[in-house]
Design an enzyme around this catalytic site. Structure first.
Site, PDB file in Angstrom:
ATOM      1  CE  LYS A  15     105.637  26.926  44.888  1.00 47.65           C
ATOM      2  NZ  LYS A  15     105.878  27.053  46.362  1.00 47.65           N
ATOM      3  CE1 TYR A  55     100.935  29.309  47.478  1.00 52.15           C
ATOM      4  CE2 TYR A  55     102.047  31.005  46.209  1.00 52.15           C
ATOM      5  CZ  TYR A  55     101.945  29.687  46.620  1.00 52.15           C
ATOM      6  OH  TYR A  55     102.856  28.744  46.180  1.00 52.15           O
ATOM      7  CG  PHE A  63     105.674  33.025  54.579  1.00 53.55           C
ATOM      8  CD1 PHE A  63     105.034  32.724  53.387  1.00 53.55           C
ATOM      9  CD2 PHE A  63     105.259  32.379  55.739  1.00 53.55           C
ATOM     10  CE1 PHE A  63     103.995  31.796  53.347  1.00 53.55           C
ATOM     11  CE2 PHE A  63     104.221  31.448  55.704  1.00 53.55           C
ATOM     12  CZ  PHE A  63     103.588  31.159  54.497  1.00 53.55           C
ATOM     13  CG  ASN A 122     108.548  25.033  47.804  1.00 54.85           C
ATOM     14  OD1 ASN A 122     108.252  25.758  46.852  1.00 54.85           O
ATOM     15  ND2 ASN A 122     107.776  24.901  48.867  1.00 54.85           N
ATOM     16  CG  HIS A 125     101.065  25.227  44.158  1.00 51.98           C
ATOM     17  ND1 HIS A 125     100.753  25.511  45.466  1.00 51.98           N
ATOM     18  CD2 HIS A 125      99.893  24.912  43.545  1.00 51.98           C
ATOM     19  CE1 HIS A 125      99.440  25.402  45.635  1.00 51.98           C
ATOM     20  NE2 HIS A 125      98.894  25.042  44.485  1.00 51.98           N
ATOM     21  CD  GLU A 136      95.520  25.582  44.648  1.00 51.70           C
ATOM     22  OE1 GLU A 136      96.108  24.692  43.985  1.00 51.70           O
ATOM     23  OE2 GLU A 136      95.740  25.765  45.853  1.00 51.70           O
TER      24      GLU A 136
HETATM   25  P1  IDP Z   1     102.844  23.906  50.271  1.00 46.71           P
HETATM   26  O1  IDP Z   1     103.387  24.619  49.049  1.00 46.71           O
HETATM   27  O2  IDP Z   1     103.659  22.697  50.620  1.00 46.71           O
HETATM   28  O3  IDP Z   1     101.362  23.619  50.173  1.00 46.71           O
HETATM   29  P2  IDP Z   1     102.155  26.047  52.122  1.00 46.71           P
HETATM   30  O4  IDP Z   1     102.253  25.967  53.612  1.00 46.71           O
HETATM   31  O5  IDP Z   1     100.789  26.062  51.509  1.00 46.71           O
HETATM   32  O6  IDP Z   1     103.053  24.888  51.518  1.00 46.71           O
HETATM   33  O7  IDP Z   1     102.923  27.371  51.698  1.00 46.71           O
HETATM   34  C1  IDP Z   1     102.835  27.870  50.376  1.00 46.71           C
HETATM   35  C2  IDP Z   1     104.210  28.308  49.926  1.00 46.71           C
HETATM   36  O8  IDP Z   1     104.608  29.431  50.706  1.00 46.71           O
HETATM   37  C3  IDP Z   1     105.317  27.280  50.136  1.00 46.71           C
HETATM   38  O9  IDP Z   1     105.404  26.327  49.096  1.00 46.71           O
HETATM   39  C4  IDP Z   1     106.540  28.158  50.192  1.00 46.71           C
HETATM   40  O10 IDP Z   1     106.934  28.580  48.870  1.00 46.71           O
HETATM   41  C5  IDP Z   1     106.005  29.363  50.952  1.00 46.71           C
HETATM   42  N1  IDP Z   1     106.204  29.233  52.402  1.00 46.71           N
HETATM   43  C6  IDP Z   1     105.480  28.497  53.255  1.00 46.71           C
HETATM   44  N2  IDP Z   1     105.915  28.623  54.526  1.00 46.71           N
HETATM   45  C7  IDP Z   1     106.951  29.489  54.456  1.00 46.71           C
HETATM   46  C8  IDP Z   1     107.840  30.026  55.453  1.00 46.71           C
HETATM   47  O11 IDP Z   1     107.734  29.745  56.640  1.00 46.71           O
HETATM   48  N3  IDP Z   1     108.784  30.891  55.000  1.00 46.71           N
HETATM   49  C9  IDP Z   1     108.912  31.221  53.687  1.00 46.71           C
HETATM   50  N4  IDP Z   1     108.093  30.739  52.728  1.00 46.71           N
HETATM   51  C10 IDP Z   1     107.140  29.886  53.101  1.00 46.71           C
HETATM   52 MG    MG Z   2      99.709  24.867  50.223  1.00 42.62          MG
END
Ligand code: IDP
Ligand code: MG
Length: 144
Positions: A15, A55, A63, A122, A125, A136
């Protein structure tokens, strides 16, 4: 070494925070150290349109606007990794979504933190299932 059974592919993104912090090599290096093959690799700027597909499951979440802002803040590295059970393995290597909760030893747990912005940054992805991976990879590498 050769593999004959159940070779999977997974879409991994470094990312914008990971690219900006110079962590491309760490992510690729961990994949290679684990023995996975880098089948495709490209540095590119994500657009809001591409992220709306990628997404789609999060489009209605509160968010989502911040997520698009985060993911378009700079270039990402998109890659396809290949190997038996790579989807499950790389999800484990990425760690929990929230880097504060991600276990040490995972990419997010070793390189991520809470930056006090109220957003989750984080680093990587990774597709979470064979269905997600196929969907994807078709979005990011439509020519594949
Ligand atoms: P993942 O990346 O671990 O699969 P997902 O729940 O699919 O997690 O969420 C996609 C991305 O959206 C996350 O990696 C993060 O960057 C963002 N994200 C997820 N939940 C939140 C939140 O509660 N607040 C802000 N960003 C979030
Ligand atoms: Mg995810």
């Amino acid at each position: 070494m050769s593999e004959t059974q159940a070779i999977e592919q997974v879409l991994v993104l470094v990312k914008p925070d990971g690219v900006a912090r110079g962590l491309i090599g760490q992510v690729i290096g961990r994949a290679e150290a684990r023995g996975y093959k880098v089948a495709r690799l490209e540095l590119r700027q994500a657009t809001a349109e591409l992220l709306a597909e990628h997404y789609a499951e999060h489009a209605a979440k509160p968010f989502y606007p911040a997520l698009v802002e985060y993911m378009t803040a700079g270039p990402v590295v998109a890659m396809v990794l290949e190997g038996a059970q790579v989807i499950t393995a790389f999800r484990a290597m990425a760690g929990a979504t929230d880097p504060v909760k991600a276990a040490p030893g995972t990419i997010r747990g070793d390189f991520g933190r809470d930056w006090g912005t109220g957003e989750i940054q984080n680093i990587v992805h990774a597709s979470d299932s064979p269905e997600s991976a196929a969907r994807e990879i078709a979005i990011w590498f439509p020519e594949a």
